[in-house]
Design an enzyme around this catalytic site. Structure first.
Site, PDB file in Angstrom:
ATOM      1  CD1 TRP A 157      -0.333  -1.643   3.424  1.00  0.00           C
ATOM      2  CD2 TRP A 157       0.567   0.309   2.861  1.00  0.00           C
ATOM      3  NE1 TRP A 157      -0.336  -1.193   4.339  1.00  0.00           N
ATOM      4  CE2 TRP A 157       0.638  -0.060   4.417  1.00  0.00           C
ATOM      5  CE3 TRP A 157       0.757   1.546   3.330  1.00  0.00           C
ATOM      6  CZ2 TRP A 157       2.133  -0.069   5.614  1.00  0.00           C
ATOM      7  CZ3 TRP A 157       2.130   2.150   4.160  1.00  0.00           C
ATOM      8  CH2 TRP A 157       2.488   0.862   5.270  1.00  0.00           C
ATOM      9  CG  ASN A 158       5.241   1.590   0.602  1.00  0.00           C
ATOM     10  OD1 ASN A 158       4.393   0.325  -0.278  1.00  0.00           O
ATOM     11  ND2 ASN A 158       6.444   1.680   0.607  1.00  0.00           N
ATOM     12  N   PRO A 182      -3.447  -5.029  -6.116  1.00  0.00           N
ATOM     13  CG  PRO A 182      -4.730  -3.620  -6.504  1.00  0.00           C
ATOM     14  CD  PRO A 182      -4.112  -5.037  -6.973  1.00  0.00           C
ATOM     15  N   GLY A 231       6.033  -6.706  -0.704  1.00  0.00           N
ATOM     16  CA  GLY A 231       5.339  -6.059   0.889  1.00  0.00           C
ATOM     17  C   GLY A 231       6.180  -7.355   2.218  1.00  0.00           C
ATOM     18  CD  GLU A 253      12.300  -6.853  -4.856  1.00  0.00           C
ATOM     19  OE1 GLU A 253      13.291  -5.878  -4.103  1.00  0.00           O
ATOM     20  OE2 GLU A 253      12.775  -7.505  -6.096  1.00  0.00           O
ATOM     21  CB  CYS A 287      11.011  -1.119   1.268  1.00  0.00           C
ATOM     22  SG  CYS A 287      11.559  -0.836  -0.231  1.00  0.00           S
TER      23      CYS A 287
HETATM   24  P1  NAD Z   1       1.850  -7.328   3.308  1.00  0.00           P
HETATM   25  O1  NAD Z   1       2.947  -8.560   3.137  1.00  0.00           O
HETATM   26  O2  NAD Z   1       0.927  -7.330   4.619  1.00  0.00           O
HETATM   27  O3  NAD Z   1       1.080  -7.206   1.918  1.00  0.00           O
HETATM   28  C1  NAD Z   1       0.926  -7.438   0.494  1.00  0.00           C
HETATM   29  C2  NAD Z   1       0.343  -8.072  -0.540  1.00  0.00           C
HETATM   30  O4  NAD Z   1       0.529  -8.771  -0.048  1.00  0.00           O
HETATM   31  C3  NAD Z   1      -1.048  -6.873  -0.297  1.00  0.00           C
HETATM   32  O5  NAD Z   1      -1.890  -6.301  -1.843  1.00  0.00           O
HETATM   33  C4  NAD Z   1      -1.347  -8.285   0.456  1.00  0.00           C
HETATM   34  O6  NAD Z   1      -2.933  -7.656  -0.216  1.00  0.00           O
HETATM   35  C5  NAD Z   1      -1.124  -8.778  -0.694  1.00  0.00           C
HETATM   36  N1  NAD Z   1      -1.282 -10.712   0.859  1.00  0.00           N
HETATM   37  C6  NAD Z   1      -1.483 -10.627   2.265  1.00  0.00           C
HETATM   38  N2  NAD Z   1      -1.715 -11.943   2.508  1.00  0.00           N
HETATM   39  C7  NAD Z   1      -1.308 -12.655   1.037  1.00  0.00           C
HETATM   40  C8  NAD Z   1      -0.175 -14.165   0.459  1.00  0.00           C
HETATM   41  N3  NAD Z   1      -0.821 -14.886   1.684  1.00  0.00           N
HETATM   42  N4  NAD Z   1      -0.475 -14.686  -1.027  1.00  0.00           N
HETATM   43  C9  NAD Z   1      -0.326 -13.683  -1.467  1.00  0.00           C
HETATM   44  N5  NAD Z   1      -0.626 -12.079  -1.187  1.00  0.00           N
HETATM   45  C10 NAD Z   1      -1.053 -11.702   0.242  1.00  0.00           C
HETATM   46  O7  NAD Z   1       2.604  -5.939   3.653  1.00  0.00           O
HETATM   47  P2  NAD Z   1       1.848  -3.920   3.603  1.00  0.00           P
HETATM   48  O8  NAD Z   1       1.770  -3.697   4.506  1.00  0.00           O
HETATM   49  O9  NAD Z   1       1.101  -4.190   1.830  1.00  0.00           O
HETATM   50  O10 NAD Z   1       3.459  -3.600   2.452  1.00  0.00           O
HETATM   51  C11 NAD Z   1       4.258  -3.361   4.103  1.00  0.00           C
HETATM   52  C12 NAD Z   1       5.623  -3.760   3.749  1.00  0.00           C
HETATM   53  O11 NAD Z   1       6.373  -4.091   2.423  1.00  0.00           O
HETATM   54  C13 NAD Z   1       6.800  -3.141   4.499  1.00  0.00           C
HETATM   55  O12 NAD Z   1       7.521  -4.180   5.160  1.00  0.00           O
HETATM   56  C14 NAD Z   1       7.866  -2.528   3.248  1.00  0.00           C
HETATM   57  O13 NAD Z   1       9.143  -2.769   3.596  1.00  0.00           O
HETATM   58  C15 NAD Z   1       7.507  -4.068   2.022  1.00  0.00           C
HETATM   59  N6  NAD Z   1       7.522  -3.114   1.511  1.00  0.00           N
HETATM   60  C16 NAD Z   1       9.392  -3.270   0.581  1.00  0.00           C
HETATM   61  C17 NAD Z   1       9.693  -3.012  -0.808  1.00  0.00           C
HETATM   62  C18 NAD Z   1      10.363  -3.288  -1.633  1.00  0.00           C
HETATM   63  O14 NAD Z   1      11.176  -3.018  -2.345  1.00  0.00           O
HETATM   64  N7  NAD Z   1      11.527  -4.679  -1.217  1.00  0.00           N
HETATM   65  C19 NAD Z   1       8.379  -1.688  -1.471  1.00  0.00           C
HETATM   66  C20 NAD Z   1       7.580  -1.195  -0.552  1.00  0.00           C
HETATM   67  C21 NAD Z   1       7.188  -1.982   0.649  1.00  0.00           C
END
Ligand code: NAD
Length: 520
Positions: A157-158, A182, A231, A253, A287
């Site tokens: 979501w960020n 998304p 995520g 990522e 991130c």
């Molecule tokens: P999250 O892991 O909660 O969710 C990410 C996505 O995964 C969402 O679309 C969610 O609906 C989906 N999801 C949830 N459960 C799932 C499953 N079992 N199977 C498949 N998809 C599933 O993360 P978030 O809270 O949305 O995002 C924040 C995190 O993302 C932070 O830890 C941040 O560091 C990371 N992030 C990393 C990068 C990078 O490039 N390394 C970039 C941006 C954000």
């Protein structure tokens, strides 16, 4: 109620005369708590159907040459820039970030359209392979890259545009169809991109958005040919495990706890400006946010004095156009508790809050820029991802201590060094256990599309960007042609002992005794 970009699935369901299944997901504005839209919570069956449509559409898309695909990208790029205000407003509305932070996402995607359109041709070119083996004389060998098929992009979501649609661009450039899931927190921007593809006349179903929560994401992993996941580390493990069961590749990522080291020879003005930008841009919800700082003792006091002064000048609150505030809202409600817990734990263990420290009353969700000192690695704020505008700063004796602390982390995404002696900074950078290091900068590498970006340790698997990041969306095929086929080669069945004795003499001569019978 759908918002601005409506969902293809919703449209299809309406066309078929049936409502979308399950209660819809409400999307709120984190800066006001107002509901600004709602999207279907799609069941697995709808994801499977979207992937099937994508699979059909992918064939024609892959048959287009890179120049033809880049024409669609050109239209997309123009659309992005002519609709930039609408896109920025929507990102601000569903994410709560500032307009400046939203612009970064749009600029990223416009440049990604241009960059991958330009690079795709050479990155997909065949590569001729030479062999020195005499047993391969007359063979012509090359490798080619084929698209994987349907790529599932799952985003956080960020950055509702950059970390979702942004990853779809190179996947499409490589000839794949993309199904994007998304975050349920910020799905509207992705749907707006689906509208873009329709208005730009892209082939139908080559890019589709499926909306929903974790179960919908899981259904994507269950049906696509490759997963590009961005995520949390927690969800990344689930995605990797499921991809492993299906034996499909994935790129992960994940989270970070990025460090910034201020060396004693740093320009303190630069150090403070980079720290503030790195820690507070996007409300610290990156991130790649600077989440911990280590300062060499000789400059610690001067650095903290300046940082403290500048931190107090940072404005935060409800974004209302360019220049209104520096730090916007907290997008994901549970993050407020994470930030408060990290501050509370630090203070309980002896940290001092110089600025901020407590969530601000609503409406909307706000946590002010928060500066912490007297911190150590016994505190959660130095070890776990906070994902907010809080910044702990620690004094270290020297660069060696900073190095030990930077590497004392389960994460390994990025780190930054500020210092005048670039050679010394590079030597230090190469000892960091992280995937990317920026010297005298923070986060700038993310805009360098030619540079791979990926995390070490629990920050991920694989990379985005660079040739390696592009090739992740392809499968490698090796083709060998015998240009002068004889009726029979000497090694073939039925085996001939004198042929094999000759082969052994040849191998000995090549790899052991040398052509004149001497040891080499
Ligand atoms: P999250 O892991 O909660 O969710 C990410 C996505 O995964 C969402 O679309 C969610 O609906 C989906 N999801 C949830 N459960 C799932 C499953 N079992 N199977 C498949 N998809 C599933 O993360 P978030 O809270 O949305 O995002 C924040 C995190 O993302 C932070 O830890 C941040 O560091 C990371 N992030 C990393 C990068 C990078 O490039 N390394 C970039 C941006 C954000």
């Amino acid at each position: 109620m759908l918002h601005r970009g409506d969902s293809v699935a919703q449209n299809r369901a309406h066309r078929a005369g049936r409502p979308p299944t399950g209660p819809p997901i409400a999307v709120d504005n984190p800066a006001s708590d107002a509901v600004v839209g709602e999207v279907p919570d799609m069941p697995a069956e709808e994801v499977v159907q979207a992937v099937q449509r994508a699979r059909r559409a992918q064939k024609g898309w892959a048959e287009l040459d890179t120049r033809a695909r880049s024409e669609f990208f050109k239209r997309g790029r123009r659309w992005l820039l002519t609709h930039r205000q609408e896109i920025a407003d929507l990102i601000v509305e569903e994410n709560g970030k500032t307009e400046e932070d939203a612009i970064v996402e749009i600029v990223y995607c416009a440049s990604a359209f241009a960059y991958w359109a330009k690079r795709a041709r050479s990155l997909l070119a065949t590569t001729r392979i030479r062999s020195l083996s005499p047993f391969l004389l007359g063979r012509d060998m090359y490798t080619r890259r084929a698209p994987r098929g349907v790529v599932g992009v799952i985003g956080p979501w960020n950055n509702p545009l950059l970390n979702s649609f942004g990853d779809a661009i190179p996947a499409l450039a490589a000839g794949n169809a993309v199904v994007l899931k998304p975050s349920e927190q910020t799905p509207l921007t992705a749907l707006l991109m689906e509208r873009m593809t329709r208005e730009c006349g892209w082939p139908e179903d080559v890019f589709q958005v499926v909306t929903g929560a974790g179960a919908t994401g899981s259904a994507v992993v269950d049906s696509v040919d490759f997963v590009m996941f961005t995520g949390s580390t927690r969800t990344g493990r689930l995605v990797a495990a499921r991809a492993g069961e299906r034996l499909i590749p994935c790129s992960l990522e994940l989270g970070g706890k990025d460090a910034l080291v201020v060396l004693a020879d740093a320009s303190l003005e630069r150090a403070v400006n980079v720290t503030i930008q790195g820690a507070l841009s996007n409300g610290g919800q990156m991130c790649t946010s600077v989440e911990r700082v280590y300062v060499e003792e000789p400059v610690y006091d001067a650095y903290i004095t300046l940082l403290h002064e500048r931190f107090q000048q940072v404005t935060s609150g409800r974004p209302a156009g360019l220049g209104s505030v520096d730090v916007g809202a907290v997008t994901f409600p549970p993050q407020l508790a994470v930030m408060a817990d990290h501050v509370r734990d630090a203070v309980h263990k002896g940290a001092r809050v110089l600025v901020g420290g407590k969530a601000v009353e609503g409406p909307g969700r706000f946590f002010p820029p928060t500066l912490l000192v007297n911190v150590d690695h016994g505190m959660t704020c130095m070890r776990e991802e906070t994902f907010g505008p809080t910044l702990p700063v620690m004094k270290v004796a020297d660069a060696e201590e900073a190095l030990r602390l930077v590497n004392d982390s389960t994460y390994g995404l990025q780190a930054s060094i500020i210092g005048s002696d670039v050679k010394r900074a590079r030597r230090l950078a190469e000892r960091f256990e992280v995937g990317c290091v920026t010297i005298n900068d923070a986060q700038t590498n993310h805009m360098a599309l030619g540079l791979p970006m990926g995390g070490w340790k629990e920050s991920g698997l694989g990379v985005r960007h660079g040739a390696e990041g592009f090739h992740t969306y392809t499968r490698l095929q090796a083709i060998t042609t015998n240009r002068f086929p004889m009726r029979r080669d000497m090694h073939m069945i039925p085996y001939n002992p004198s042929a094999y004795r000759f082969i052994l003499r040849l191998v000995d001569a090549m790899y052991c005794t040398g052509l004149r019978g001497r040891n080499r």
